[in-house]
Design a protein around this motif. Structure first.
Motif, PDB file in Angstrom:
ATOM      1  N   ASN A 115       0.801  -1.229   0.000  1.00  0.00           N
ATOM      2  CA  ASN A 115       0.000   0.000   0.000  1.00  0.00           C
ATOM      3  C   ASN A 115       0.837   1.284   0.000  1.00  0.00           C
ATOM      4  N   LEU A 158       0.557   5.882   1.056  1.00  0.00           N
ATOM      5  CA  LEU A 158       1.564   6.621   1.819  1.00  0.00           C
ATOM      6  C   LEU A 158       2.127   7.771   0.983  1.00  0.00           C
ATOM      7  N   CYS A 218       6.856   4.281   8.877  1.00  0.00           N
ATOM      8  CA  CYS A 218       5.496   4.176   8.338  1.00  0.00           C
ATOM      9  C   CYS A 218       5.272   2.799   7.713  1.00  0.00           C
ATOM     10  N   GLN A 219       4.197   2.144   8.131  1.00  0.00           N
ATOM     11  CA  GLN A 219       3.825   0.853   7.549  1.00  0.00           C
ATOM     12  C   GLN A 219       2.304   0.827   7.425  1.00  0.00           C
ATOM     13  N   VAL A 220       1.815   1.120   6.230  1.00  0.00           N
ATOM     14  CA  VAL A 220       0.369   1.267   6.036  1.00  0.00           C
ATOM     15  C   VAL A 220      -0.172   0.143   5.153  1.00  0.00           C
ATOM     16  N   SER A 221       0.327  -1.059   5.367  1.00  0.00           N
ATOM     17  CA  SER A 221      -0.045  -2.226   4.565  1.00  0.00           C
ATOM     18  C   SER A 221      -1.523  -2.567   4.716  1.00  0.00           C
ATOM     19  N   HIS A 222      -2.025  -3.328   3.739  1.00  0.00           N
ATOM     20  CA  HIS A 222      -3.392  -3.842   3.823  1.00  0.00           C
ATOM     21  C   HIS A 222      -3.474  -5.035   4.768  1.00  0.00           C
ATOM     22  N   SER A 253      -0.894   0.809   9.936  1.00  0.00           N
ATOM     23  CA  SER A 253      -2.298   0.520   9.651  1.00  0.00           C
ATOM     24  C   SER A 253      -2.876  -0.409  10.714  1.00  0.00           C
ATOM     25  N   ASP A 294      -6.265   4.202   9.226  1.00  0.00           N
ATOM     26  CA  ASP A 294      -7.060   3.442   8.264  1.00  0.00           C
ATOM     27  C   ASP A 294      -6.285   3.413   6.951  1.00  0.00           C
ATOM     28  N   GLN A 295      -5.780   2.255   6.588  1.00  0.00           N
ATOM     29  CA  GLN A 295      -4.891   2.158   5.428  1.00  0.00           C
ATOM     30  C   GLN A 295      -5.585   2.475   4.111  1.00  0.00           C
ATOM     31  N   LYS A 296      -6.920   2.448   4.103  1.00  0.00           N
ATOM     32  CA  LYS A 296      -7.648   2.746   2.873  1.00  0.00           C
ATOM     33  C   LYS A 296      -7.971   4.232   2.733  1.00  0.00           C
ATOM     34  N   VAL A 307      -4.061   8.745   6.978  1.00  0.00           N
ATOM     35  CA  VAL A 307      -2.596   8.680   6.949  1.00  0.00           C
ATOM     36  C   VAL A 307      -2.007  10.087   6.948  1.00  0.00           C
TER      37      VAL A 307
END
Length: 393
Positions: free
Chosen positions: A230, A234, A297-301, A322, A341-343, A348
């Protein structure tokens, strides 16, 4: 008490870079030192091939190579040859327990290699996510293939203990298990304080991370760049906030085919002057990059139990992550990190600005992260696994 023989096997190991490979190397190094005092255990390790050999030499752990990378990886001949060699090792060592690091291919190979043996070893498997999780929208997970899904279910029913690094994998384990009592959760660990760390002990490594000197903060993300990571969100969030983040830079340590798409997006957004692509980093390079980072930062699904978050806490970076998978088991929102919320790009974006503007918050996240990571030392991981080995015998 009888000396317990444990054989650890992984079809994937260093120099391939990834959370599984680093975790396993740290585990083996710590186990090697711990074994000097634990006289009631005897350990062996089976590694895939010649490239992994330099990372597979230990003082108290005997190692065996399958020479799997001498052939065309993935071919039926290479796989069959590796399974036959694995069978010879198992018959020679005669372990009480074989510990694998995936249901497929690892545990599947062990199952085939032990067919017909009079006293086959007990089987312990650790799943790191890929062999359990199914996320078709991101083309992620071995079980998306129907044939492999059936094989995973077949092999999993023959596992004596199935170790999950996070509670979040439990729902996926339920899909392949009829007996949840065989499932145990052991979080990943990292080397802390005086625990052996092959990266920190590396000498003569030239630091070539390419970090650009700047007066602002460094927002770091280590990622393969695959869709499930994702990075697009970011990058979008950073682009929206760039005018409010001063001289801050976004540092992307990503490599592989997917990284090209992220570069294109950065170009399209016109933020190339504030984004650094430093490629894959490892060893001393990786430690330098972590130490230079202010925010990770780690905003993976989806994430299982990401060691990169533990490393970020260790190296004093504030965390933005996330709210998915096993991440909330490591990060408590507003305590040792900010969950987003990664979506949602706006979610973010707000987090990026908050940690920039609120110095007190940033320092608090770092201090609490330092305290939290103490619960994830590698020696604790070793002790938990040895309890599992003993329990199945």
């Amino acid at each position: 008490m009888k000396k317990l023989k444990i054989l650890i096997f992984s079809s994937s190991f260093l120099p391939k870079a990834g959370g599984l490979q680093y975790e396993l190397k740290w585990y083996l190094d710590t186990l090697d030192r711990w074994t000097e005092q634990a006289l009631d255990y005897e350990f062996s390790f089976v590694y895939p091939g010649l490239e992994a050999a330099p990372y597979s030499q230990f003082k108290n752990i005997e190692s065996f190579g399958l020479n799997f990378d001498e052939y065309s990886n993935g071919s039926r001949f290479a796989t069959l040859s590796a399974i036959l060699r694995l069978r010879r090792v198992i018959k020679s060592v005669r372990p009480d327990v074989v510990h694998c690091n995936a249901v497929l291919p690892d545990a599947g190979w062990v199952y085939l290699a032990t067919l017909g043996l009079r006293n086959p070893p007990k089987l312990v498997v650790t799943s790191h996510g890929q062999d359990l999780v199914r996320l078709p929208e991101f083309n992620y997970g071995t079980r998306l293939n129907r044939s492999l899904n059936r094989m995973i279910k077949f092999v999993a029913k023959r596992v004596h203990k199935h170790v999950l690094p996070s509670e979040a994998l439990g729902e996926f384990a339920d899909e392949i298990h009829s007996d949840r009592d065989r499932v145990v959760v052991i979080p990943n660990g990292i080397p802390l304080r005086d625990e052996p760390d092959f990266e920190a002990e590396a000498t003569g490594t030239e630091i070539t991370s390419g970090l650009v000197a700047n007066e602002g903060l460094r927002y770091l993300s280590l990622s393969s760049g695959r869709p499930i990571k994702n990075l697009q969100v970011l990058v979008d969030a950073f682009a929206k906030e760039r005018d409010f983040l001063g001289e801050s830079r976004l540092v992307l340590a990503c490599d592989g085919p997917s990284a090209g798409h992220i570069r294109d997006k950065v170009n399209d957004l016109g933020i190339t002057d504030q984004v650094d692509f430093i490629g894959e980093v490892r060893g001393s390079e990786k430690q330098e990059v972590f130490e230079a980072a202010d925010i990770y930062c780690q905003v993976s699904h989806f994430e299982n139990c990401p060691v990169s978050l533990l490393e970020a806490m260790k190296f004093k970076a504030a965390i933005i992550a996330s709210d998915v998978g096993g991440v909330p088991e490591l990060v408590t929102d507003e305590v040792n990190g900010l969950l987003v919320d990664q979506k949602n790009v706006e979610s973010v974006r707000r987090a990026l600005r908050r940690v920039y503007e609120d110095v007190t918050l940033r320092q608090s996240l770092v201090e609490n992260g330092q305290e939290r990571v103490d619960n994830y030392s590698m020696i604790q991981t070793v002790k938990r696994y040895t309890e599992v080995y003993r329990s199945v015998v």
